[in-house]
Design a protein around this motif. Sequence first.
Motif, PDB file in Angstrom:
ATOM      1  N   LEU A   1       0.819  -1.208   0.000  1.00  0.00           N
ATOM      2  CA  LEU A   1       0.000   0.000   0.000  1.00  0.00           C
ATOM      3  C   LEU A   1       0.857   1.263   0.000  1.00  0.00           C
ATOM      4  O   LEU A   1       0.497   2.262  -0.626  1.00  0.00           O
ATOM      5  N   VAL A   2       1.974   1.216   0.727  1.00  0.00           N
ATOM      6  CA  VAL A   2       2.897   2.352   0.808  1.00  0.00           C
ATOM      7  C   VAL A   2       4.308   1.807   0.592  1.00  0.00           C
ATOM      8  O   VAL A   2       4.964   1.359   1.541  1.00  0.00           O
ATOM      9  N   PRO A   3       4.794   1.820  -0.637  1.00  0.00           N
ATOM     10  CA  PRO A   3       6.110   1.229  -0.929  1.00  0.00           C
ATOM     11  C   PRO A   3       7.265   1.843  -0.139  1.00  0.00           C
ATOM     12  O   PRO A   3       8.206   1.139   0.218  1.00  0.00           O
ATOM     13  N   ASP A   4       7.214   3.153   0.108  1.00  0.00           N
ATOM     14  CA  ASP A   4       8.269   3.806   0.868  1.00  0.00           C
ATOM     15  C   ASP A   4       8.049   3.549   2.356  1.00  0.00           C
ATOM     16  O   ASP A   4       7.148   4.108   2.983  1.00  0.00           O
ATOM     17  N   GLN A   5       8.875   2.680   2.919  1.00  0.00           N
ATOM     18  CA  GLN A   5       8.730   2.284   4.318  1.00  0.00           C
ATOM     19  C   GLN A   5       9.607   3.111   5.267  1.00  0.00           C
ATOM     20  O   GLN A   5       9.733   2.788   6.446  1.00  0.00           O
ATOM     21  N   SER A   6      10.178   4.184   4.770  1.00  0.00           N
ATOM     22  CA  SER A   6      11.129   4.950   5.575  1.00  0.00           C
ATOM     23  C   SER A   6      10.466   5.826   6.627  1.00  0.00           C
ATOM     24  O   SER A   6      11.115   6.241   7.587  1.00  0.00           O
ATOM     25  N   LYS A   7       9.167   6.100   6.460  1.00  0.00           N
ATOM     26  CA  LYS A   7       8.496   7.029   7.370  1.00  0.00           C
ATOM     27  C   LYS A   7       7.448   6.297   8.201  1.00  0.00           C
ATOM     28  O   LYS A   7       6.689   5.471   7.689  1.00  0.00           O
ATOM     29  N   PRO A   8       7.377   6.601   9.484  1.00  0.00           N
ATOM     30  CA  PRO A   8       6.367   5.961  10.340  1.00  0.00           C
ATOM     31  C   PRO A   8       4.964   6.415   9.982  1.00  0.00           C
ATOM     32  O   PRO A   8       4.760   7.522   9.471  1.00  0.00           O
ATOM     33  N   HIS A   9       4.000   5.549  10.262  1.00  0.00           N
ATOM     34  CA  HIS A   9       2.588   5.899  10.049  1.00  0.00           C
ATOM     35  C   HIS A   9       2.048   6.378  11.392  1.00  0.00           C
ATOM     36  O   HIS A   9       1.761   5.580  12.296  1.00  0.00           O
ATOM     37  N   ILE A  10       1.928   7.678  11.528  1.00  0.00           N
ATOM     38  CA  ILE A  10       1.623   8.285  12.820  1.00  0.00           C
ATOM     39  C   ILE A  10       0.314   7.785  13.426  1.00  0.00           C
ATOM     40  O   ILE A  10       0.244   7.528  14.642  1.00  0.00           O
ATOM     41  N   PRO A  11      -0.776   7.617  12.648  1.00  0.00           N
ATOM     42  CA  PRO A  11      -2.017   7.116  13.272  1.00  0.00           C
ATOM     43  C   PRO A  11      -1.841   5.770  13.976  1.00  0.00           C
ATOM     44  O   PRO A  11      -2.422   5.558  15.052  1.00  0.00           O
ATOM     45  N   PHE A  12      -1.081   4.857  13.385  1.00  0.00           N
ATOM     46  CA  PHE A  12      -0.834   3.579  14.055  1.00  0.00           C
ATOM     47  C   PHE A  12      -0.113   3.798  15.373  1.00  0.00           C
ATOM     48  O   PHE A  12      -0.443   3.179  16.402  1.00  0.00           O
ATOM     49  N   ILE A  13       0.907   4.639  15.353  1.00  0.00           N
ATOM     50  CA  ILE A  13       1.711   4.860  16.560  1.00  0.00           C
ATOM     51  C   ILE A  13       0.870   5.503  17.653  1.00  0.00           C
ATOM     52  O   ILE A  13       0.940   5.099  18.827  1.00  0.00           O
ATOM     53  N   ARG A  14       0.083   6.499  17.289  1.00  0.00           N
ATOM     54  CA  ARG A  14      -0.784   7.144  18.280  1.00  0.00           C
ATOM     55  C   ARG A  14      -1.754   6.140  18.895  1.00  0.00           C
ATOM     56  O   ARG A  14      -1.976   6.115  20.117  1.00  0.00           O
ATOM     57  N   GLU A  15      -2.336   5.298  18.051  1.00  0.00           N
ATOM     58  CA  GLU A  15      -3.293   4.312  18.550  1.00  0.00           C
ATOM     59  C   GLU A  15      -2.599   3.305  19.468  1.00  0.00           C
ATOM     60  O   GLU A  15      -3.142   2.936  20.521  1.00  0.00           O
ATOM     61  N   LEU A  16      -1.410   2.880  19.076  1.00  0.00           N
ATOM     62  CA  LEU A  16      -0.658   1.946  19.920  1.00  0.00           C
ATOM     63  C   LEU A  16      -0.361   2.557  21.283  1.00  0.00           C
ATOM     64  O   LEU A  16      -0.611   1.939  22.327  1.00  0.00           O
ATOM     65  N   LEU A  17       0.174   3.768  21.302  1.00  0.00           N
ATOM     66  CA  LEU A  17       0.544   4.401  22.568  1.00  0.00           C
ATOM     67  C   LEU A  17      -0.685   4.699  23.416  1.00  0.00           C
ATOM     68  O   LEU A  17      -0.654   4.573  24.643  1.00  0.00           O
ATOM     69  N   ASP A  18      -1.778   5.080  22.766  1.00  0.00           N
ATOM     70  CA  ASP A  18      -3.014   5.372  23.505  1.00  0.00           C
ATOM     71  C   ASP A  18      -3.634   4.118  24.111  1.00  0.00           C
ATOM     72  O   ASP A  18      -4.487   4.219  25.010  1.00  0.00           O
ATOM     73  N   SER A  19      -3.220   2.942  23.617  1.00  0.00           N
ATOM     74  CA  SER A  19      -3.788   1.689  24.126  1.00  0.00           C
ATOM     75  C   SER A  19      -3.096   1.212  25.406  1.00  0.00           C
ATOM     76  O   SER A  19      -3.502   0.191  25.971  1.00  0.00           O
ATOM     77  N   ALA A  20      -2.073   1.934  25.859  1.00  0.00           N
ATOM     78  CA  ALA A  20      -1.318   1.513  27.045  1.00  0.00           C
ATOM     79  C   ALA A  20      -2.215   1.437  28.275  1.00  0.00           C
ATOM     80  O   ALA A  20      -2.954   2.382  28.573  1.00  0.00           O
ATOM     81  N   THR A  21      -2.140   0.322  28.974  1.00  0.00           N
ATOM     82  CA  THR A  21      -2.961   0.133  30.178  1.00  0.00           C
ATOM     83  C   THR A  21      -2.126   0.083  31.452  1.00  0.00           C
ATOM     84  O   THR A  21      -2.684   0.129  32.553  1.00  0.00           O
ATOM     85  N   GLY A  22      -0.802  -0.007  31.314  1.00  0.00           N
ATOM     86  CA  GLY A  22       0.048  -0.091  32.486  1.00  0.00           C
ATOM     87  C   GLY A  22       0.413   1.277  33.029  1.00  0.00           C
ATOM     88  O   GLY A  22       0.236   2.305  32.372  1.00  0.00           O
ATOM     89  N   LYS A  23       0.937   1.305  34.256  1.00  0.00           N
ATOM     90  CA  LYS A  23       1.420   2.526  34.897  1.00  0.00           C
ATOM     91  C   LYS A  23       2.759   2.229  35.571  1.00  0.00           C
ATOM     92  O   LYS A  23       2.953   1.149  36.133  1.00  0.00           O
ATOM     93  N   ASP A  24       3.678   3.209  35.503  1.00  0.00           N
ATOM     94  CA  ASP A  24       4.931   3.030  36.221  1.00  0.00           C
ATOM     95  C   ASP A  24       4.768   3.523  37.652  1.00  0.00           C
ATOM     96  O   ASP A  24       3.664   3.881  38.088  1.00  0.00           O
ATOM     97  N   ALA A  25       5.866   3.564  38.395  1.00  0.00           N
ATOM     98  CA  ALA A  25       5.795   3.940  39.807  1.00  0.00           C
ATOM     99  C   ALA A  25       5.293   5.365  40.008  1.00  0.00           C
ATOM    100  O   ALA A  25       4.770   5.704  41.080  1.00  0.00           O
TER     101      ALA A  25
END
Length: 288
Positions: A148-172
């Motif tokens: 779908l996107v031949p140039d793999q050099s750049k991150p896909h920001i929506p995926f990253i935002r969704e991944l980080l927003d899915s975090a359920t853990g907490k540190d100290a």
Amino acid sequence: MGILQLFGKLANGAYVAAWDTSLTLANTLSSSRKPGQVTPAGCPGAGGQWPEYISPKEGDSRCSCPALNALANHGIIPRDGKNIKFTELGERIRETYNFGGTFCYFVPNHAAGLLNKNYATDTFDLAEIDLHNGIEHDASLLREDSALVPDQSKPHIPFIRELLDSATGKDANGKPILTIEDISRFSAKRRVEARETNPDFTLDRAHKTFGSTNASTLLVAFGGRVDDLETFLIEERFPEGWESRILSPMGMTFITFNITILKVERGIDEDKYIAERKAAAEANVEAS
């Protein structure tokens, strides 16, 4: 593959396994590195002091791996991402991320084999390692599929935002961290959706494991800490003062790393994700 090549591959695998076992044993018998002293003195990043970050310019070579792109962006490997020695890459991975010598030998050596190059003498550009279904693969957590996107050099920001927003853990301190379960759940989502949207989708067992290996790096080297990962994954830059969370004196070995990788992979349940998505859709219809 000829008989001599096969023998050489098996012998090399046995050598790496024995080496990894010895490093794992050494880690269990030695004291851990102290926080603040993970990166060796005299190396880039020692004491959290990273070389200047410069974003890639036109003509620079980058790939689908943020860990390698960050090395280039900070000038730890050639800033243009070109003519990198396979042997040098392993050394820089070792110093920067504190992965064990076995990992830092095996991965560049494997990449050299995929590119039909000589590990000991040849060089490569970062973009070269994005050979599809070599190291780059479908259902990445950070990139759209290459079909779908031949140039793999750049991150896909929506995926990253969704991944980080899915975090359920907490540190100290109450700050969000990604857990193994979070990574497994998002991986299942990506595999299902990539299969639905990419007509050329492929993901064999080896690349499923490779994908879980990449994802597990976010847990072991970054501790799943969302604050650090946001900078690292979106800008492909090391946060100020950052150092690897791997404290093992000999670095992270395959034996130890595989514990996390297997937990991530075994936790990926595509059927569960599909059922949850269906239930959510039905609930929305009823609510409307």
